[in-house]
Design a protein around this motif. Structure first.
Motif, short mmCIF file in Angstrom:
data_model
loop_
_atom_site.label_atom_id
_atom_site.label_comp_id
_atom_site.label_asym_id
_atom_site.label_seq_id
_atom_site.Cartn_x
_atom_site.Cartn_y
_atom_site.Cartn_z
N HIS A 189 0.83 -1.20 0.00
CA HIS A 189 0.00 0.00 0.00
C HIS A 189 0.87 1.25 0.00
CE1 HIS A 189 -3.72 -2.09 2.06
NE2 HIS A 189 -3.44 -2.58 0.88
N TYR A 204 -3.15 4.09 -2.64
CA TYR A 204 -2.93 3.11 -3.72
C TYR A 204 -2.63 1.75 -3.10
CZ TYR A 204 -0.35 0.54 -7.33
OH TYR A 204 0.09 -0.43 -8.20
N ARG A 205 -3.05 0.70 -3.80
CA ARG A 205 -2.71 -0.66 -3.39
C ARG A 205 -2.41 -1.50 -4.63
NH1 ARG A 205 -7.54 -3.26 -4.39
NH2 ARG A 205 -6.78 -5.20 -3.49
N TYR A 238 -7.24 4.88 -4.65
CA TYR A 238 -7.90 3.95 -3.74
C TYR A 238 -9.36 4.34 -3.48
CZ TYR A 238 -9.19 1.38 0.43
OH TYR A 238 -9.85 0.58 1.33
N GLU A 275 -9.63 -5.12 -2.05
CA GLU A 275 -8.83 -5.09 -0.83
C GLU A 275 -9.16 -6.31 0.03
OE1 GLU A 275 -7.44 -1.65 2.08
OE2 GLU A 275 -9.60 -1.94 2.07
N ASP A 287 -12.34 -1.17 -3.86
CA ASP A 287 -11.19 -0.87 -4.72
C ASP A 287 -10.96 -1.96 -5.77
OD1 ASP A 287 -9.15 1.06 -5.34
OD2 ASP A 287 -7.66 -0.35 -4.59
#
Length: 492
Positions: free
Chosen positions: A202, A211-212, A294, A359, A410
């Motif tokens: 992340h 953001y991931r 995200y 996620e 997400d």
């Protein structure tokens, strides 16, 4: 780097490298308690790949102890005194203290300690050495590693480093951005491993996730399918054990130097040194577009960057607030059209193809289960909202099992993405079939209609010809000499 900048950079790089070679000609890769470096003296790794010393920023008004690539002095990979700069090159000295710590002393102020390795090892360090992989290691007289820079990254990780967590000691190996291009103090962005679900990386900004990468799927991170396009240059390493969760990479033999940087704008960049041009080429960066922001489309929303309106709801869901969606704010997400009834014959799964998996907070992972078993488990648990394969190695639909028990957050479409199976009421699944069936019927009817029109046109053309032309086509016209010539037939 544009052409004009490159023309300026290459001569500057040549001067820096010539200066470096002159300065470090008698330098070593090691530092003992009897030695010290300061000013323009540096440690140089045995193969000359990396250097450690003082470097300037802000027009030489601030000086820091750091490690950089010899071929590219501006490519600093580690900084010691990030928040306590020196004010002159001549005011710093690096040495091993009596307690075995590596220290940076401010000689202009009574040798006050500006930075220390602060090792907690029982045996003090006797030697500090800079290795060809860029790792600065402190070792005891017995050869035990007391401290190493790889365990304390700044904004960059390089080949053989890792980012993640030591689950035994609680140590965290994460990156934090520079404040700006001329200020290596810790900036607003942090890059680390999240282990609260299926592990993934992340980016955070002041406590807010930006953001991931998506979870690791045995080959790559789910949201970065393009990782497989540079496997010939890098060997990716992912560790998920009871002792450690980490990710790193290793440059393959013959590959040029590379680095992964969290820049001051919060963007991760994978860069590779181009020996021919003397520049760093960017191979990948993330976030790459607005769909990587995200939570842009909220719970049970899915983002598609190729659509004019990037956010939509997963099939079987509808906008929670149509008014907000009209104003292009989809962060409120989507809600189910039909509540789940939670019975073996009352719910099913909708296959959402080619996505970055949601996620994984509130999820469970069983690497030993088959995908079919994963679906059965999800259906038998009233709280399960979706499932997917945890490992895509070996091709096919994949193996292993991730189950989600919370809202799906997400999710986005990506080329080469994975399949996600979202739980829906059977009535919503039947609607999917109902919508597809009329489309198929309409296509078939349209095809028959076009065929009928073509046949009718050909019959009309045949019957509409004059009687003498039909006779010509059947063998001749004795009553009209010359009327069956090619010119006459062509006119008709």
């Amino acid at each position: 780097m544009n052409q004009s900048h490159r023309r300026l950079f290459l001569p500057l790089l040549s001067v820096l490298l010539l200066t470096a070679s002159a300065v470090v000609a008698d330098s070593s890769s090691t530092l003992t308690r009897q030695g010290a470096i300061g000013g323009e003296r540096r440690l140089v790794s045995p193969g000359g790949v990396f250097q450690l010393g003082l470097f300037p920023v802000a027009n030489g008004t601030k000086w820091f102890l750091g490690i950089w690539f010899t071929v590219s002095p501006p490519a600093v990979v580690w900084v010691a005194n990030r928040d306590r700069p020196l004010d002159a090159l001549s005011s710093g000295m690096v040495t091993l203290s009596g307690g075995g710590d590596l220290v940076l002393l401010y000689t202009a102020r009574d040798n006050v300690t500006v930075w220390s390795s602060n090792s907690s090892a029982a045996a003090p360090a006797a030697v500090a050495q800079l290795h060809d992989n860029g790792n600065l290691m402190l070792t005891s007289e017995a050869g035990a590693v007391v401290w190493q820079s790889f365990e304390h990254p700044t904004n960059t990780f390089i080949s053989e480093m890792r980012t993640g967590r030591d689950l035994r000691t609680g140590a965290v190996w994460s990156l934090s951005s520079w404040r700006d291009a001329d200020d290596p103090s810790a900036g607003d962005f942090r890059y680390d491993m999240d282990t609260s679900g299926s592990p993934e990386l992340h980016i955070w900004r002041e406590g807010r996730k930006t953001y991931r990468t998506g979870p690791w799927n045995g080959v790559r991170f789910s949201g970065i399918p393009e990782m497989t396009t540079f496997e010939d240059m890098f060997e990716f390493r992912f560790t998920d054990t009871a002792d450690e969760v980490s990710y790193g990479y290793r440059d393959r033999v013959g590959s040029p130097p590379s680095r992964v940087v969290l820049n001051e704008s919060g963007v991760m960049q994978r860069m590779v040194w181009d020996r021919a041009t003397g520049a760093w080429n960017t191979f990948w960066s993330g976030p790459r577009d607005q769909c990587d922001s995200y939570g842009l489309c909220g719970a049970f929303g899915v983002c598609n960057v190729v659509d004019a309106i990037v956010c939509s709801c997963v099939h079987g869901f509808q906008q929670r607030s149509p008014a907000e969606w009209r104003m292009r704010d989809a962060s409120g997400g989507c809600a189910r059209r039909t509540p789940l009834r939670c019975g073996d014959d009352s719910d099913g799964f909708y296959a959402l193809r080619g996505v970055k998996l949601p996620e994984t907070h509130g999820s469970s992972v069983d690497a030993g289960a088959s995908l079919e078993e994963c679906g059965r488990r999800c259906l038998s648990n009233c709280n399960c909202t979706a499932y997917a394969a945890s490992d895509i190695r070996g091709g096919g639909a994949g193996t292993g099992c991730i189950q989600w028990f919370v809202d799906l957050m997400d999710t986005r479409f990506v080329d080469g993405g994975q399949d996600l199976f979202v739980r829906l009421a059977l009535s919503d699944l039947e609607n999917t079939k109902t919508k597809k069936f009329p489309a198929v019927i309409a296509t078939v009817i349209t095809g028959f209609a076009l065929l009928a029109l073509l046949i009718g046109f050909l019959i009309w053309r045949k019957r509409d010809r004059p009687w003498w032309l039909r006779h010509c086509l059947q063998g001749g016209n004795a009553r009209r000499p010359g009327s069956c010539s090619e010119e006459a037939v062509d006119r008709e």
